[in-house]
Design a protein around this motif. Structure first.
Motif, PDB file in Angstrom:
ATOM      1  N   TYR A  86       0.891  -1.138   0.075  1.00 59.39           N
ATOM      2  CA  TYR A  86      -0.073   0.084  -0.204  1.00 59.39           C
ATOM      3  C   TYR A  86       0.894   1.041  -0.130  1.00 59.39           C
ATOM      4  CZ  TYR A  86      -2.697   3.707   1.645  1.00 59.39           C
ATOM      5  OH  TYR A  86      -3.195   4.950   2.077  1.00 59.39           O
ATOM      6  N   GLN A  87       1.871   1.224   0.894  1.00 62.66           N
ATOM      7  CA  GLN A  87       2.685   2.302   0.749  1.00 62.66           C
ATOM      8  C   GLN A  87       3.646   2.578  -0.325  1.00 62.66           C
ATOM      9  OE1 GLN A  87       4.381   1.313   4.794  1.00 62.66           O
ATOM     10  NE2 GLN A  87       3.514   3.414   5.699  1.00 62.66           N
ATOM     11  N   GLN A  94       1.999   9.415  -4.993  1.00 64.73           N
ATOM     12  CA  GLN A  94       2.316  10.847  -4.578  1.00 64.73           C
ATOM     13  C   GLN A  94       3.323  11.645  -5.859  1.00 64.73           C
ATOM     14  OE1 GLN A  94       5.707  10.927  -1.597  1.00 64.73           O
ATOM     15  NE2 GLN A  94       4.145  12.061  -0.752  1.00 64.73           N
ATOM     16  N   ARG A  98       1.058  14.350  -7.926  1.00 66.36           N
ATOM     17  CA  ARG A  98       1.334  15.913  -7.329  1.00 66.36           C
ATOM     18  C   ARG A  98       2.884  16.272  -7.648  1.00 66.36           C
ATOM     19  NH1 ARG A  98       0.488  14.815  -1.585  1.00 66.36           N
ATOM     20  NH2 ARG A  98       0.307  12.685  -1.959  1.00 66.36           N
ATOM     21  N   GLY A 134       2.591   9.914   9.169  1.00 67.71           N
ATOM     22  CA  GLY A 134       2.351   9.246   7.773  1.00 67.71           C
ATOM     23  C   GLY A 134       3.521   9.655   6.850  1.00 67.71           C
ATOM     24  N   LEU A 136       6.257   9.031   4.301  1.00 69.22           N
ATOM     25  CA  LEU A 136       6.773   7.775   3.370  1.00 69.22           C
ATOM     26  C   LEU A 136       8.135   7.683   3.035  1.00 69.22           C
ATOM     27  CD1 LEU A 136       3.844   8.019   0.728  1.00 69.22           C
ATOM     28  CD2 LEU A 136       4.080   6.307   2.651  1.00 69.22           C
ATOM     29  N   ASP A 154       5.407   7.093  11.180  1.00 65.36           N
ATOM     30  CA  ASP A 154       4.368   6.229  10.344  1.00 65.36           C
ATOM     31  C   ASP A 154       3.859   5.028  11.007  1.00 65.36           C
ATOM     32  OD1 ASP A 154       3.250   6.499   7.106  1.00 65.36           O
ATOM     33  OD2 ASP A 154       3.127   4.554   8.205  1.00 65.36           O
ATOM     34  N   LEU A 155       2.744   4.763  10.907  1.00 72.06           N
ATOM     35  CA  LEU A 155       2.207   3.112  11.549  1.00 72.06           C
ATOM     36  C   LEU A 155       2.876   1.997  10.995  1.00 72.06           C
ATOM     37  CD1 LEU A 155      -1.689   2.986  10.727  1.00 72.06           C
ATOM     38  CD2 LEU A 155      -0.297   3.002  13.079  1.00 72.06           C
ATOM     39  N   GLN A 165       5.218   4.378  14.491  1.00 74.50           N
ATOM     40  CA  GLN A 165       4.391   4.887  15.517  1.00 74.50           C
ATOM     41  C   GLN A 165       3.146   5.236  15.202  1.00 74.50           C
ATOM     42  OE1 GLN A 165       5.131   8.607  17.656  1.00 74.50           O
ATOM     43  NE2 GLN A 165       5.468   7.554  19.432  1.00 74.50           N
ATOM     44  N   ASP A 166       1.889   4.899  16.048  1.00 70.58           N
ATOM     45  CA  ASP A 166       0.634   5.200  15.892  1.00 70.58           C
ATOM     46  C   ASP A 166       0.595   6.467  16.379  1.00 70.58           C
ATOM     47  OD1 ASP A 166      -2.152   5.631  15.853  1.00 70.58           O
ATOM     48  OD2 ASP A 166      -2.475   3.794  16.646  1.00 70.58           O
ATOM     49  N   PHE A 167       0.284   7.707  15.661  1.00 70.06           N
ATOM     50  CA  PHE A 167       0.217   9.195  16.159  1.00 70.06           C
ATOM     51  C   PHE A 167      -0.780   8.910  17.504  1.00 70.06           C
ATOM     52  CE2 PHE A 167      -1.837  13.401  16.472  1.00 70.06           C
ATOM     53  CZ  PHE A 167      -0.851  13.812  16.950  1.00 70.06           C
ATOM     54  N   SER A 186      -0.465  14.927   5.788  1.00 71.40           N
ATOM     55  CA  SER A 186      -0.646  15.019   4.448  1.00 71.40           C
ATOM     56  C   SER A 186      -1.338  13.710   4.159  1.00 71.40           C
ATOM     57  CB  SER A 186       0.470  15.331   3.767  1.00 71.40           C
ATOM     58  OG  SER A 186       0.253  14.975   2.316  1.00 71.40           O
ATOM     59  N   LEU A 187      -2.618  13.521   3.871  1.00 69.72           N
ATOM     60  CA  LEU A 187      -3.446  12.390   3.184  1.00 69.72           C
ATOM     61  C   LEU A 187      -3.568  11.158   4.280  1.00 69.72           C
ATOM     62  CD1 LEU A 187      -2.413  12.391  -0.475  1.00 69.72           C
ATOM     63  CD2 LEU A 187      -4.167  13.284   0.617  1.00 69.72           C
ATOM     64  N   VAL A 188      -3.517  11.748   5.552  1.00 67.75           N
ATOM     65  CA  VAL A 188      -3.597  10.781   6.622  1.00 67.75           C
ATOM     66  C   VAL A 188      -4.812  10.743   7.306  1.00 67.75           C
ATOM     67  CG1 VAL A 188      -2.498  10.146   8.768  1.00 67.75           C
ATOM     68  CG2 VAL A 188      -1.122  11.040   7.042  1.00 67.75           C
ATOM     69  N   PHE A 191      -7.238   8.448   5.870  1.00 67.21           N
ATOM     70  CA  PHE A 191      -6.882   7.043   6.091  1.00 67.21           C
ATOM     71  C   PHE A 191      -7.434   6.327   7.430  1.00 67.21           C
ATOM     72  CE2 PHE A 191      -3.846   3.832   7.315  1.00 67.21           C
ATOM     73  CZ  PHE A 191      -3.393   3.399   6.153  1.00 67.21           C
TER      74      PHE A 191
HETATM   75  C1  LIG Z   1      -1.553   7.837   1.744  1.00 74.22           C
HETATM   76  S1  LIG Z   1      -0.197   7.694   2.874  1.00 74.22           S
HETATM   77  C2  LIG Z   1       0.157   9.489   2.758  1.00 74.22           C
HETATM   78  C3  LIG Z   1       1.636   9.688   2.684  1.00 74.22           C
HETATM   79  C4  LIG Z   1       2.101  10.930   2.762  1.00 74.22           C
HETATM   80  N1  LIG Z   1       2.166  11.716   3.710  1.00 74.22           N
HETATM   81  C5  LIG Z   1       1.640  11.709   1.451  1.00 74.22           C
HETATM   82  O1  LIG Z   1       1.018  12.843   1.472  1.00 74.22           O
HETATM   83  O2  LIG Z   1       1.573  11.186   0.375  1.00 74.22           O
HETATM   84  C6  LIG Z   1      -0.906   7.645   4.570  1.00 74.22           C
HETATM   85  C7  LIG Z   1       0.058   7.197   5.366  1.00 74.22           C
HETATM   86  O3  LIG Z   1      -0.351   7.448   6.642  1.00 74.22           O
HETATM   87  C8  LIG Z   1       0.031   6.540   7.396  1.00 74.22           C
HETATM   88  N2  LIG Z   1      -0.750   6.618   8.907  1.00 74.22           N
HETATM   89  C9  LIG Z   1      -2.211   6.612   8.994  1.00 74.22           C
HETATM   90  N3  LIG Z   1      -2.610   6.535  10.069  1.00 74.22           N
HETATM   91  C10 LIG Z   1      -1.451   6.722  10.984  1.00 74.22           C
HETATM   92  C11 LIG Z   1      -1.412   6.897  12.385  1.00 74.22           C
HETATM   93  N4  LIG Z   1      -2.391   6.813  13.178  1.00 74.22           N
HETATM   94  N5  LIG Z   1      -0.259   7.219  12.815  1.00 74.22           N
HETATM   95  C12 LIG Z   1       0.973   7.269  11.954  1.00 74.22           C
HETATM   96  N6  LIG Z   1       0.894   7.039  10.562  1.00 74.22           N
HETATM   97  C13 LIG Z   1      -0.582   6.824   9.958  1.00 74.22           C
HETATM   98  C14 LIG Z   1      -0.053   5.183   6.744  1.00 74.22           C
HETATM   99  O4  LIG Z   1       0.651   4.063   7.382  1.00 74.22           O
HETATM  100  C15 LIG Z   1       0.400   5.529   5.439  1.00 74.22           C
HETATM  101  O5  LIG Z   1       1.904   5.470   5.275  1.00 74.22           O
END
Ligand SMILES: C[S@@+](CC[C@H](N)C(=O)[O-])C[C@H]1O[C@@H](n2cnc3c(N)ncnc32)[C@H](O)[C@@H]1O
Length: 299
Positions: A86-87, A94, A98, A134, A136, A154-155, A165-167, A186-188, A191
């Motif tokens: 997925y990542q 990304q 963009r 989040g 990458l 990042d998770l 880490q889970d934020f 950004s885009l988190v 998610f």
């Molecule tokens: C779609 S990607 C976006 C990545 C990048 N920030 C961008 O703008 O393209 C979402 C990322 O957020 C992370 N993520 C989602 N929930 C999270 C959380 N609770 N804590 C940390 N990371 C998280 C996911 O593992 C994933 O890598």
């Protein structure tokens, strides 16, 4: 005639899980990258729904059925290559969509606002402390700025310099030395599967920042989250963020663009009872059958 059940935003234009089952390799085309991202959004959402239902199960037979359901979703996530796949798809998405990472916009805005520089405090000059949720890659444009010290988390970390880490579980700062000047999200938020966890994420971001109007939240969301949701508009997002304690200072939404960039400055939470109440309830703000259900709810 019964109204057709609408599809959540994270599942739109999504091939069914079965139609993609067994595909682990990432194709290079934009379409294939998008299919992979959509499929993972669907699976992660199903996983969160199963976990939630399991925690509310009221009999052991119901619990074992839900446990089996959860196991099946987890197996499917693994069969599709797990979060790593997925990542990698998100990284490709990304760059193709963009033309680079979101932080390019953040840096442009910091320059415009004369904030692209080190800060002075009692102890002298120090760099801007940024928390990137989040992440990458540890090498985006913001991280490369000499006046920024970035903490990427990042998770599911894909790099030794990104803290796994889970934020939502991150400890709160004990004092100013642990507080940040910028949080990038950004885009988190889109998610995070549960609307109230999204609200909690925004509240925790507020608590991670210095209590200063020079503290910022950089928030990027898919355009559809605010422009085509039944329950969310840009105005409503402003109300919610006002209640959390943020005021919008920059917004970039290009015609036809897939994402909307926003920058918010820290302020005291708005305690207006009407704003507080509307931020904690789901209310239809747009009608129409082709809407998604994206929403953020505060507790
Ligand atoms: C779609 S990607 C976006 C990545 C990048 N920030 C961008 O703008 O393209 C979402 C990322 O957020 C992370 N993520 C989602 N929930 C999270 C959380 N609770 N804590 C940390 N990371 C998280 C996911 O593992 C994933 O890598």
């Amino acid at each position: 005639m019964a109204r057709k059940r609408s599809v959540p935003i994270t599942q739109r234009d999504t091939p069914t899980a079965n139609s993609l089952a067994g595909r682990k390799k990432l194709g290079k085309s934009h379409k294939s990258t998008q299919s992979t991202i959509s499929l993972f959004h669907t699976l992660l959402k199903r996983k969160a729904q199963a976990q939630k239902a399991l925690s509310n199960a009221c009999s052991s037979s119901q619990a074992s059925a839900l446990q089996a359901q959860l196991g099946a979703v987890e197996t499917e996530i693994e069969e599709q290559g797990g979060l790593d796949t997925y990542q990698r798809a998100s990284t490709l998405g990304q760059s193709s969509e963009r033309g680079g990472d979101s932080s390019v916009v953040l840096i442009e805005w910091l320059k415009e606002m004369n904030e692209a520089m080190t800060r002075e405090d009692g102890a002298g000059s120090r760099s801007i402390r940024m928390l990137e949720i989040g992440a990458l890659s540890p090498n985006n444009l913001a991280a490369k700025q000499p006046y920024i010290t970035n903490t990427p988390i990042d998770l599911n970390s894909q790099h030794p310099d990104i803290l796994a880490q889970d934020f939502l579980q991150r400890p709160l700062p004990k004092d100013d030395s642990e507080r940040f000047d910028i949080v990038s999200c950004s885009l988190v938020l889109n998610f995070v599967p549960e609307p109230r966890d999204r609200g909690q994420m925004l509240k925790l971001i507020h608590q991670q920042l210095h209590h200063s109007e020079r503290s910022f939240l950089f928030l990027v969301l898919p355009t559809a989250c605010t422009e085509n949701s039944r329950y969310m508009t840009s105005e409503h997002l402003e109300t919610i963020l006002g209640v959390v304690g943020f005021a919008q200072v920059r917004r970039r939404a290009r015609p036809g663009g897939k994402v909307i960039y926003t920058l918010w400055k820290w302020q005291k939470p708005n305690a207006n009872p009407q704003a507080v109440q509307s931020s904690s309830r789901r209310a239809e703000l747009r009608s129409g059958t082709k809407r998604n259900n994206f929403v953020v709810l505060l507790k």
